[in-house]
Design a protein around this motif. Structure first.
Motif, short mmCIF file in Angstrom:
data_model
loop_
_atom_site.label_atom_id
_atom_site.label_comp_id
_atom_site.label_asym_id
_atom_site.label_seq_id
_atom_site.Cartn_x
_atom_site.Cartn_y
_atom_site.Cartn_z
N VAL A 45 41.00 41.66 50.77
CA VAL A 45 41.78 42.62 50.66
C VAL A 45 41.14 44.18 50.57
O VAL A 45 41.19 44.96 51.42
CB VAL A 45 42.68 42.72 49.51
CG1 VAL A 45 43.47 44.19 49.09
CG2 VAL A 45 43.58 41.94 49.43
N ALA A 46 39.72 44.09 49.99
CA ALA A 46 39.09 45.11 49.84
C ALA A 46 38.58 45.51 51.17
O ALA A 46 38.15 46.81 51.68
CB ALA A 46 37.79 45.04 48.89
N PHE A 47 38.04 44.82 52.05
CA PHE A 47 37.18 44.91 53.35
C PHE A 47 37.85 45.95 54.28
O PHE A 47 37.25 46.96 54.71
CB PHE A 47 36.95 43.68 54.03
CG PHE A 47 36.04 43.96 55.17
CD1 PHE A 47 34.61 44.29 54.99
CD2 PHE A 47 36.34 44.19 56.29
CE1 PHE A 47 33.74 44.71 55.91
CE2 PHE A 47 35.48 44.66 57.46
CZ PHE A 47 34.29 44.76 57.26
N CYS A 70 44.81 45.88 44.89
CA CYS A 70 44.93 44.74 44.12
C CYS A 70 44.75 43.43 44.65
O CYS A 70 44.77 43.19 45.63
CB CYS A 70 46.69 44.53 43.83
SG CYS A 70 47.28 45.74 42.67
N CYS A 71 44.24 42.44 43.79
CA CYS A 71 44.03 40.94 44.24
C CYS A 71 45.25 40.67 44.46
O CYS A 71 46.24 40.82 44.32
CB CYS A 71 43.41 40.51 42.83
SG CYS A 71 43.82 38.65 42.76
N PRO A 72 45.31 39.73 45.71
CA PRO A 72 46.45 38.96 46.16
C PRO A 72 47.20 37.82 45.42
O PRO A 72 48.14 37.34 45.69
CB PRO A 72 46.29 38.67 47.58
CG PRO A 72 44.69 38.43 47.53
CD PRO A 72 44.06 39.26 46.64
N ASP A 73 46.27 37.40 44.45
CA ASP A 73 46.79 36.46 43.74
C ASP A 73 47.94 36.98 42.44
O ASP A 73 47.56 37.63 41.61
CB ASP A 73 45.69 35.63 42.81
CG ASP A 73 46.01 34.58 42.28
OD1 ASP A 73 47.29 34.13 41.86
OD2 ASP A 73 45.07 33.53 41.97
N PHE A 80 41.62 47.04 41.33
CA PHE A 80 40.27 47.43 41.37
C PHE A 80 40.33 48.99 42.28
O PHE A 80 41.22 49.19 42.77
CB PHE A 80 39.32 46.62 42.80
CG PHE A 80 38.99 45.14 42.18
CD1 PHE A 80 38.01 44.68 41.62
CD2 PHE A 80 40.06 44.08 42.26
CE1 PHE A 80 37.58 43.47 41.38
CE2 PHE A 80 39.96 42.88 42.08
CZ PHE A 80 38.62 42.33 41.51
N ARG A 81 39.30 49.49 41.36
CA ARG A 81 39.24 51.02 41.81
C ARG A 81 37.82 50.75 43.01
O ARG A 81 36.74 50.21 42.80
CB ARG A 81 38.74 51.96 40.84
CG ARG A 81 38.54 53.47 41.28
CD ARG A 81 38.29 54.58 40.06
NE ARG A 81 36.86 53.96 39.46
CZ ARG A 81 36.59 53.53 38.20
NH1 ARG A 81 37.82 53.59 37.33
NH2 ARG A 81 35.47 53.22 37.67
N ILE A 82 38.15 51.56 43.99
CA ILE A 82 36.97 51.90 44.93
C ILE A 82 36.30 53.37 44.73
O ILE A 82 37.10 54.47 44.68
CB ILE A 82 37.57 51.93 46.35
CG1 ILE A 82 38.01 50.46 46.78
CG2 ILE A 82 36.42 52.10 47.35
CD1 ILE A 82 38.91 50.45 48.03
#
Length: 87
Positions: A45-47, A70-73, A80-82
């Motif tokens: 998701v982050a990439f 967000c994590c997809p689970d 998460f914050r970037i």
């Protein structure tokens, strides 16, 4: 053009179960040197977000300017914050 430093930090959890990869709120990862430590589902998701930011794009931000994903689970839903720092 030098790529900016990207840090990913786990800031919240919305799901009902703990992270299957063992991540805890407060865990932080340097994208360039620690990306292998990040759960592969969260990394997936982050990439795209990181790719956009690294090459000069912008993303919708929270009122405080932070970028969250967000994590997809569905059982976990780690948030998460970037953080982007000019390199």
């Amino acid at each position: 053009m030098k790529k900016p430093k990207i840090t990913l930090t786990l800031v919240d959890q919305k799901g009902t179960r703990g992270c299957h990869h063992g991540h805890q709120i407060g865990d932080s990862f340097d994208f360039d040197t620690e990306r292998g430590k990040l759960c592969p589902m969260a990394m997936h998701v982050a990439f795209p977000y990181i790719d956009i930011l690294r090459y000069g794009g912008t993303l919708p931000a929270q009122p405080d300017g932070s970028i969250l994903f967000c994590c997809p689970d569905v059982d976990v839903i780690n948030v998460f914050r970037i953080q982007v720092e000019d390199g």
